[in-house]
Design a protein around this motif. Structure first.
Motif, PDB file in Angstrom:
ATOM      1  N   ALA A 185      41.598  46.316  76.689  1.00 30.16           N
ATOM      2  CA  ALA A 185      42.274  47.752  76.360  1.00 30.16           C
ATOM      3  C   ALA A 185      43.821  47.845  76.666  1.00 30.16           C
ATOM      4  CB  ALA A 185      41.638  48.989  77.081  1.00 30.16           C
ATOM      5  N   VAL A 186      44.302  46.947  77.652  1.00 28.98           N
ATOM      6  CA  VAL A 186      45.615  47.225  78.152  1.00 28.98           C
ATOM      7  C   VAL A 186      46.426  46.456  76.900  1.00 28.98           C
ATOM      8  CG1 VAL A 186      47.565  46.209  79.686  1.00 28.98           C
ATOM      9  CG2 VAL A 186      45.204  47.131  80.617  1.00 28.98           C
ATOM     10  N   ARG A 187      45.873  45.190  76.420  1.00 28.58           N
ATOM     11  CA  ARG A 187      46.494  44.584  75.435  1.00 28.58           C
ATOM     12  C   ARG A 187      46.639  45.437  74.020  1.00 28.58           C
ATOM     13  NH1 ARG A 187      43.843  40.177  78.029  1.00 28.58           N
ATOM     14  NH2 ARG A 187      42.119  40.422  76.833  1.00 28.58           N
ATOM     15  N   ARG A 188      45.553  46.198  73.826  1.00 28.17           N
ATOM     16  CA  ARG A 188      45.572  46.942  72.513  1.00 28.17           C
ATOM     17  C   ARG A 188      46.501  48.074  72.922  1.00 28.17           C
ATOM     18  NH1 ARG A 188      40.340  48.968  73.023  1.00 28.17           N
ATOM     19  NH2 ARG A 188      41.223  50.811  74.021  1.00 28.17           N
ATOM     20  N   ASP A 189      46.324  48.760  74.042  1.00 29.36           N
ATOM     21  CA  ASP A 189      47.054  50.026  73.898  1.00 29.36           C
ATOM     22  C   ASP A 189      48.545  49.754  74.306  1.00 29.36           C
ATOM     23  OD1 ASP A 189      44.730  51.222  73.156  1.00 29.36           O
ATOM     24  OD2 ASP A 189      43.959  51.689  75.420  1.00 29.36           O
ATOM     25  N   GLY A 190      48.829  48.873  74.992  1.00 32.95           N
ATOM     26  CA  GLY A 190      50.123  48.387  75.302  1.00 32.95           C
ATOM     27  C   GLY A 190      50.367  49.273  76.804  1.00 32.95           C
ATOM     28  N   VAL A 191      49.625  49.866  77.542  1.00 33.67           N
ATOM     29  CA  VAL A 191      49.744  50.734  78.807  1.00 33.67           C
ATOM     30  C   VAL A 191      48.325  50.458  79.568  1.00 33.67           C
ATOM     31  CG1 VAL A 191      48.898  52.511  77.894  1.00 33.67           C
ATOM     32  CG2 VAL A 191      50.102  52.836  79.580  1.00 33.67           C
ATOM     33  N   ALA A 192      48.567  50.512  80.899  1.00 33.61           N
ATOM     34  CA  ALA A 192      47.456  50.329  81.849  1.00 33.61           C
ATOM     35  C   ALA A 192      47.633  51.474  82.722  1.00 33.61           C
ATOM     36  CB  ALA A 192      47.583  49.029  82.683  1.00 33.61           C
ATOM     37  N   ALA A 207      53.638  49.630  81.712  1.00 37.58           N
ATOM     38  CA  ALA A 207      53.720  49.242  80.512  1.00 37.58           C
ATOM     39  C   ALA A 207      54.501  47.864  80.580  1.00 37.58           C
ATOM     40  CB  ALA A 207      54.653  50.201  79.599  1.00 37.58           C
ATOM     41  N   ARG A 240      48.320  60.823  80.430  1.00 38.88           N
ATOM     42  CA  ARG A 240      48.900  60.792  78.747  1.00 38.88           C
ATOM     43  C   ARG A 240      50.119  61.500  78.872  1.00 38.88           C
ATOM     44  NH1 ARG A 240      44.864  65.056  79.061  1.00 38.88           N
ATOM     45  NH2 ARG A 240      45.562  67.062  78.812  1.00 38.88           N
ATOM     46  N   VAL A 243      52.549  58.536  79.588  1.00 40.44           N
ATOM     47  CA  VAL A 243      52.696  57.244  78.611  1.00 40.44           C
ATOM     48  C   VAL A 243      53.836  57.170  77.944  1.00 40.44           C
ATOM     49  CG1 VAL A 243      51.413  55.972  76.948  1.00 40.44           C
ATOM     50  CG2 VAL A 243      50.305  56.807  78.830  1.00 40.44           C
ATOM     51  N   ARG A 247      56.474  53.767  78.487  1.00 43.02           N
ATOM     52  CA  ARG A 247      56.492  53.015  77.174  1.00 43.02           C
ATOM     53  C   ARG A 247      58.029  52.873  76.811  1.00 43.02           C
ATOM     54  NH1 ARG A 247      51.533  54.679  73.494  1.00 43.02           N
ATOM     55  NH2 ARG A 247      49.962  52.914  73.965  1.00 43.02           N
TER      56      ARG A 247
END
Length: 276
Positions: A185-192, A207, A240, A243, A247
């Motif tokens: 999910a981190v790789r997909r969303d670009g955020v942890a 990020a 949210r 984020v 980013r």
């Protein structure tokens, strides 16, 4: 030269390292006896080596007789190439993010299976931090660590997932299957986002920061009160809302470091497009 048990005796360099390793976040000041015990050295040997380290400035002896890490060692450590250029380019953006969110801001890199914090801006009214500049934490329970682990080589990921991971709170994710899903999910969303994994009262959003070859070389995070903490009195912050700022700051540092994707993203925005 071998010991009577057939094992090679530690070198002088190894003994010096063992003395320096005796100091950590929980042991900032140590007596000579404590240093000798922690380094597994005779007191006479520790006395000689500690004296040489103190003469060079790697250790300092206080009025109470205890030894502490000296400024000379800090000066040398601050020259580490992974932190120098990174910190210099990151600081203006970290300061802007700090002023915008008025919360704790951190910058970290990966060293093996651990996170090493290279910069930290702690707001006096924000949630407490357990990290410190130069301090280390495992990768799995921190947002910066999850970002760095998600973008680490596959061999590093598999090695970490095969370990028995420590738990710090009831919310710490230690199951390798669940952690594997989080990394995807981190790789997909670009955020942890880590909520209460080290401290139930704290939530962190991180990020990735990319270097000249676009590889992830660091991670940036903001640490805020957790909305899930029953004792926060309703003062928690929803992740949210953080984020976009996290980013943008990570992308700004990446751009300053010459990351191609960051430059392309900004070019799209200038042409009237939208950032991904």
């Amino acid at each position: 030269m071998s010991s009577s048990g057939g094992r090679r005796a530690p070198s002088v360099t190894g003994r010096v390292f063992s003395i320096l390793e005796a100091f950590d976040g929980d042991h900032r000041a140590l007596s000579l006896t404590e240093i000798a015990r922690a380094a597994d050295l005779p007191v006479s040997t520790a006395h000689r080596l500690v004296g040489e380290l103190a003469a060079w400035g790697a250790l300092e002896r206080g009025a109470d007789g205890a030894y502490r890490v000296g400024l000379r060692l800090w000066e040398v450590g601050s020259l580490a190439p992974r932190s120098v250029g990174l910190r210099e380019r990151a600081m203006p953006i970290l300061e802007d993010l700090y002023e915008a969110v008025r919360q704790n801001v951190q910058l970290a890199v990966r060293d093996g299976h651990e996170v090493v914090y290279v910069e930290r801006l702690a707001h006096p009214d924000a949630v407490r931090l357990f990290s410190r500049v130069g301090g280390r934490w495992p990768l799995h329970p921190t947002a910066v660590g999850q970002v760095l682990l998600a973008h680490a080589p596959a061999a590093v990921q598999e090695s970490v997932l095969a370990e028995r991971l420590p738990s710090f709170t009831p919310r710490t994710v230690t199951d390798p299957v669940a952690l594997r899903r989080i990394l995807a999910a981190v790789r997909r969303d670009g955020v942890a986002v880590c909520d209460g994994m080290i401290d139930l009262a704290a939530l962190s959003v991180a990020a990735p920061v990319r270097g000249e070859d676009d590889s992830v070389i660091a991670a940036l995070s903001v640490v805020v009160p957790s909305p899930s903490d029953g004792g926060s009195g309703g003062g928690g912050i929803e992740p949210r809302t953080l984020v976009p700022a996290v980013r943008a700051a990570a992308r700004g540092i990446s751009r300053a470091l010459g990351a191609p994707t960051a430059a392309r993203s900004d070019a799209v925005t200038r042409r009237g497009g939208t950032r991904p």
